[in-house]
Design a protein around this motif. Sequence first.
Motif, PDB file in Angstrom:
ATOM      1  N   GLY A  89       1.020  -1.279  -0.152  1.00  0.00           N
ATOM      2  CA  GLY A  89       0.227   0.029   0.113  1.00  0.00           C
ATOM      3  C   GLY A  89       0.787   1.331  -0.025  1.00  0.00           C
ATOM      4  O   GLY A  89       0.519   2.340  -0.617  1.00  0.00           O
ATOM      5  N   LEU A  90       1.955   1.041   0.777  1.00  0.00           N
ATOM      6  CA  LEU A  90       2.912   2.444   0.779  1.00  0.00           C
ATOM      7  C   LEU A  90       3.391   2.610  -0.491  1.00  0.00           C
ATOM      8  O   LEU A  90       3.559   3.863  -0.955  1.00  0.00           O
ATOM      9  CB  LEU A  90       3.961   2.246   1.864  1.00  0.00           C
ATOM     10  N   LYS A  91       3.722   1.687  -1.127  1.00  0.00           N
ATOM     11  CA  LYS A  91       4.419   1.711  -2.437  1.00  0.00           C
ATOM     12  C   LYS A  91       3.349   2.301  -3.491  1.00  0.00           C
ATOM     13  O   LYS A  91       4.007   3.105  -4.254  1.00  0.00           O
ATOM     14  CB  LYS A  91       5.062   0.211  -2.798  1.00  0.00           C
ATOM     15  N   GLN A  92       2.425   1.923  -3.273  1.00  0.00           N
ATOM     16  CA  GLN A  92       1.110   2.521  -4.258  1.00  0.00           C
ATOM     17  C   GLN A  92       1.157   3.977  -4.141  1.00  0.00           C
ATOM     18  O   GLN A  92       1.018   4.518  -5.122  1.00  0.00           O
ATOM     19  CB  GLN A  92      -0.020   1.803  -4.021  1.00  0.00           C
ATOM     20  N   TYR A  93       1.253   4.399  -2.812  1.00  0.00           N
ATOM     21  CA  TYR A  93       1.411   5.955  -3.018  1.00  0.00           C
ATOM     22  C   TYR A  93       2.761   6.652  -2.852  1.00  0.00           C
ATOM     23  O   TYR A  93       2.936   7.645  -1.995  1.00  0.00           O
ATOM     24  CB  TYR A  93       0.471   6.356  -1.572  1.00  0.00           C
ATOM     25  N   ASP A  94       3.633   5.944  -3.209  1.00  0.00           N
ATOM     26  CA  ASP A  94       4.948   6.490  -3.264  1.00  0.00           C
ATOM     27  C   ASP A  94       5.325   7.004  -1.853  1.00  0.00           C
ATOM     28  O   ASP A  94       6.193   7.755  -1.617  1.00  0.00           O
ATOM     29  CB  ASP A  94       5.001   7.680  -4.001  1.00  0.00           C
ATOM     30  N   ALA A  95       4.923   6.191  -0.801  1.00  0.00           N
ATOM     31  CA  ALA A  95       5.405   6.344   0.613  1.00  0.00           C
ATOM     32  C   ALA A  95       6.318   5.362   1.260  1.00  0.00           C
ATOM     33  O   ALA A  95       6.607   5.443   2.386  1.00  0.00           O
ATOM     34  CB  ALA A  95       4.243   6.715   1.450  1.00  0.00           C
ATOM     35  N   PHE A  96       6.689   4.471   0.482  1.00  0.00           N
ATOM     36  CA  PHE A  96       7.529   3.391   0.861  1.00  0.00           C
ATOM     37  C   PHE A  96       9.023   3.851   1.249  1.00  0.00           C
ATOM     38  O   PHE A  96       9.796   3.690   2.279  1.00  0.00           O
ATOM     39  CB  PHE A  96       7.459   2.287   0.261  1.00  0.00           C
ATOM     40  N   GLU A  97       9.485   4.761   0.147  1.00  0.00           N
ATOM     41  CA  GLU A  97      11.040   4.647   0.203  1.00  0.00           C
ATOM     42  C   GLU A  97      11.428   5.682   1.342  1.00  0.00           C
ATOM     43  O   GLU A  97      12.435   5.343   1.896  1.00  0.00           O
ATOM     44  CB  GLU A  97      11.233   5.557  -1.079  1.00  0.00           C
ATOM     45  N   ASP A  98      10.806   6.667   1.724  1.00  0.00           N
ATOM     46  CA  ASP A  98      11.228   7.467   2.799  1.00  0.00           C
ATOM     47  C   ASP A  98      10.359   7.396   4.247  1.00  0.00           C
ATOM     48  O   ASP A  98      10.423   8.372   5.007  1.00  0.00           O
ATOM     49  CB  ASP A  98      11.283   8.802   2.214  1.00  0.00           C
ATOM     50  N   THR A  99       9.975   6.114   4.375  1.00  0.00           N
ATOM     51  CA  THR A  99       9.299   5.810   5.690  1.00  0.00           C
ATOM     52  C   THR A  99      10.119   4.649   6.437  1.00  0.00           C
ATOM     53  O   THR A  99      10.356   3.999   5.590  1.00  0.00           O
ATOM     54  CB  THR A  99       7.679   5.617   5.561  1.00  0.00           C
ATOM     55  N   LEU A 100      10.411   5.218   7.761  1.00  0.00           N
ATOM     56  CA  LEU A 100      11.218   3.932   8.412  1.00  0.00           C
ATOM     57  C   LEU A 100      10.221   3.061   8.920  1.00  0.00           C
ATOM     58  O   LEU A 100       9.343   3.671   9.594  1.00  0.00           O
ATOM     59  CB  LEU A 100      11.891   4.869   9.635  1.00  0.00           C
ATOM     60  N   ILE A 101      10.168   1.963   8.533  1.00  0.00           N
ATOM     61  CA  ILE A 101       9.047   0.981   9.143  1.00  0.00           C
ATOM     62  C   ILE A 101       9.813  -0.033  10.360  1.00  0.00           C
ATOM     63  O   ILE A 101      10.695  -0.793   9.940  1.00  0.00           O
ATOM     64  CB  ILE A 101       8.501   0.193   7.840  1.00  0.00           C
ATOM     65  N   LEU A 102       9.127  -0.008  11.319  1.00  0.00           N
ATOM     66  CA  LEU A 102       9.649  -0.885  12.266  1.00  0.00           C
ATOM     67  C   LEU A 102       8.495  -1.674  12.710  1.00  0.00           C
ATOM     68  O   LEU A 102       7.243  -1.531  12.426  1.00  0.00           O
ATOM     69  CB  LEU A 102       9.879  -0.014  13.776  1.00  0.00           C
ATOM     70  N   VAL A 103       8.712  -2.861  13.180  1.00  0.00           N
ATOM     71  CA  VAL A 103       7.712  -3.762  13.641  1.00  0.00           C
ATOM     72  C   VAL A 103       8.221  -4.065  15.205  1.00  0.00           C
ATOM     73  O   VAL A 103       9.431  -4.519  15.434  1.00  0.00           O
ATOM     74  CB  VAL A 103       7.865  -4.983  12.767  1.00  0.00           C
ATOM     75  N   GLY A 104       6.904  -4.167  16.050  1.00  0.00           N
ATOM     76  CA  GLY A 104       7.341  -4.918  17.364  1.00  0.00           C
ATOM     77  C   GLY A 104       5.998  -5.978  17.727  1.00  0.00           C
ATOM     78  O   GLY A 104       5.111  -5.766  17.102  1.00  0.00           O
ATOM     79  N   GLY A 105       6.675  -6.821  18.341  1.00  0.00           N
ATOM     80  CA  GLY A 105       5.967  -8.136  18.633  1.00  0.00           C
ATOM     81  C   GLY A 105       6.750  -9.250  18.767  1.00  0.00           C
ATOM     82  O   GLY A 105       7.902  -9.133  19.014  1.00  0.00           O
ATOM     83  N   ILE A 106       6.242 -10.352  18.649  1.00  0.00           N
ATOM     84  CA  ILE A 106       6.732 -11.725  18.963  1.00  0.00           C
ATOM     85  C   ILE A 106       6.826 -12.210  17.689  1.00  0.00           C
ATOM     86  O   ILE A 106       5.933 -12.678  17.012  1.00  0.00           O
ATOM     87  CB  ILE A 106       5.872 -12.656  19.993  1.00  0.00           C
ATOM     88  N   ILE A 107       8.105 -12.023  17.007  1.00  0.00           N
ATOM     89  CA  ILE A 107       8.338 -12.439  15.632  1.00  0.00           C
ATOM     90  C   ILE A 107       9.320 -13.375  15.562  1.00  0.00           C
ATOM     91  O   ILE A 107      10.691 -13.325  16.121  1.00  0.00           O
ATOM     92  CB  ILE A 107       8.957 -11.043  14.727  1.00  0.00           C
ATOM     93  N   PRO A 108       9.166 -14.506  15.098  1.00  0.00           N
ATOM     94  CA  PRO A 108      10.272 -15.709  14.974  1.00  0.00           C
ATOM     95  C   PRO A 108      11.387 -15.222  13.942  1.00  0.00           C
ATOM     96  O   PRO A 108      11.212 -14.648  13.163  1.00  0.00           O
ATOM     97  CB  PRO A 108       9.404 -16.854  14.189  1.00  0.00           C
ATOM     98  N   ASP A 109      12.683 -15.734  14.497  1.00  0.00           N
ATOM     99  CA  ASP A 109      13.786 -15.390  13.545  1.00  0.00           C
ATOM    100  C   ASP A 109      13.598 -15.378  12.182  1.00  0.00           C
ATOM    101  O   ASP A 109      14.151 -14.366  11.327  1.00  0.00           O
ATOM    102  CB  ASP A 109      14.907 -15.890  13.912  1.00  0.00           C
ATOM    103  N   ASP A 110      13.047 -16.521  11.663  1.00  0.00           N
ATOM    104  CA  ASP A 110      13.028 -16.657  10.326  1.00  0.00           C
ATOM    105  C   ASP A 110      12.197 -15.520   9.345  1.00  0.00           C
ATOM    106  O   ASP A 110      12.272 -15.046   8.515  1.00  0.00           O
ATOM    107  CB  ASP A 110      12.245 -17.873   9.834  1.00  0.00           C
TER     108      ASP A 110
END
Lengths: 369, 142
Positions: free
Chosen positions: B83-104
């Motif tokens: 979605g972000l790419k569709q609106y040209d908003a992907f490149e300059d947004t720092l995307i972080l994820v928080g939660g319980i995420i397996p290493d893979d």
Amino acid sequence: MSALIDDLLAGKHRALARVISRIENRQPGYRDLVSQLHDHTGSADIIGITGSPGAGKSTLVDKLAATYRDRGLTVGVIAIDPASPFTGGAVLGDRIRMASNIGDMDVFFRSMSARGTLGGLSTATTDAVKALDAFGKDRIIIETVGAGQNEIDIVKTADTVGVLVPPGSGDDVQMLKAGILEIADIFVVNKADLDGADRTVQELQEMLQYQDGGVPGTTGHHGTGDEFTGADPTGPGAGGGTDHGEAETEAEAEGETNAKSEGWFPPVVETVAKDEEGIEDVLGVLADHREYLTSSGEQTRRRQTRYAEEIRTLVQEDVNELVAEEIDRQGGLEGFVEEILAKERDPYEITDQLLDPIQECVDERAGTD
Amino acid sequence: MDTKEDQRAIRCLVAKVGLDGHDRGAHVISRAFRDAGFEVIYSGLHRAPEEIVQAAVQEDVDVLGISILSGAHDALVPEIIDGLKQYDAFEDTLILVGGIIPDDDERDLKELGVTQVFGPGASMEEMIEFVRENAPERDPSV
């Protein structure tokens, strides 16, 4: 014309968002951007919504936006929340309530924080509204907590101002006395399903009539919600019967955006925004007010005063900047403060000295004219 | 007051996406970010990916922090990024994820464009520092 503005005018949301960021950040060059926007503005209806925290502003705005969308209109929303005076940080929470407009890009919702700029916030809001207007939004809603002069200045940039009052507390009506009463074109008693709503409506109406009663014999007693266009807005009668306390404020407000000018008596509408009750009524009054603004010529007057106000604010900002430069050039304030502490000089003297070069320039120009 | 001064603040969207209703962490982070001087927009619970995209684009945030504890990150995060790419908003947004995420999964998310993943035990200072150092520089001419 800059590429960013081209993109904005072409309807790119990202460009619109970016322009508003520039405006908020006062990034170098933002003024050129706003200048380029000016030609493309003037087609949107601008609505200001204010009221105490928890009155239900965001929910009402959400429902208004959704109803406008049902009617095929596009909407822009600017929601202003306070920022911490200590860190400058803010949690901007109004977006949470925008549940009716999920994924609808034609509702452009933007949160802004009051970043502690004196007066700057109303400039930033005005400019952001211009960006939304130029983008082609049909309706623009400015939402802000009505807590002080700053906020009142902001909603005054709107064509129509709605003030939300939650039921049941005398304190809120007390708040209205502090100046919000005069700027409202419509009162919305939201959460009307709660106890005390009837009383709040009644109190509001009484207060409005009391205020209206400040000019007896000139406009007579016009019915609630009825349009009254008979009185000459600036006629001598308007001042004639006013020896009450309102006389001063009325006189001050003259020439300013005085929402409660002759001919429009702000109706009190009850809503339960979360259940979408009364939304149509609010929209009806907003439409009536728009009609009134156009037919009475009030719109033009408001725009005139608004632009005059805008120029004044910008000039002040620029002058402040000039003065800041001059203060730096004369070595900063610290040395002067020391002199004052040591009773060698006083603040007035210092001020005169700091402003001397500017005074000289003005005098010189006055001499050559 | 010097109005020429650039009044830029770091803007963050703290997003809860999908069906998970655990928002204590998101609240704590919102508050810590606020106290760090950031402007925080909190999405509220149970948001759809397109809502997050809408918010990130319209609010022009520098940082998008997605909190997911439901395990659906492998479905939801790619949708948001698309979605972000569709609106040209992907490149300059720092995307972080928080939660319980397996290493893979963490590796996969980073390949997609997530810059950092914070798991349980990550400290506030660490996250704030990371945001300060990695918030994208915006090209003033674009």
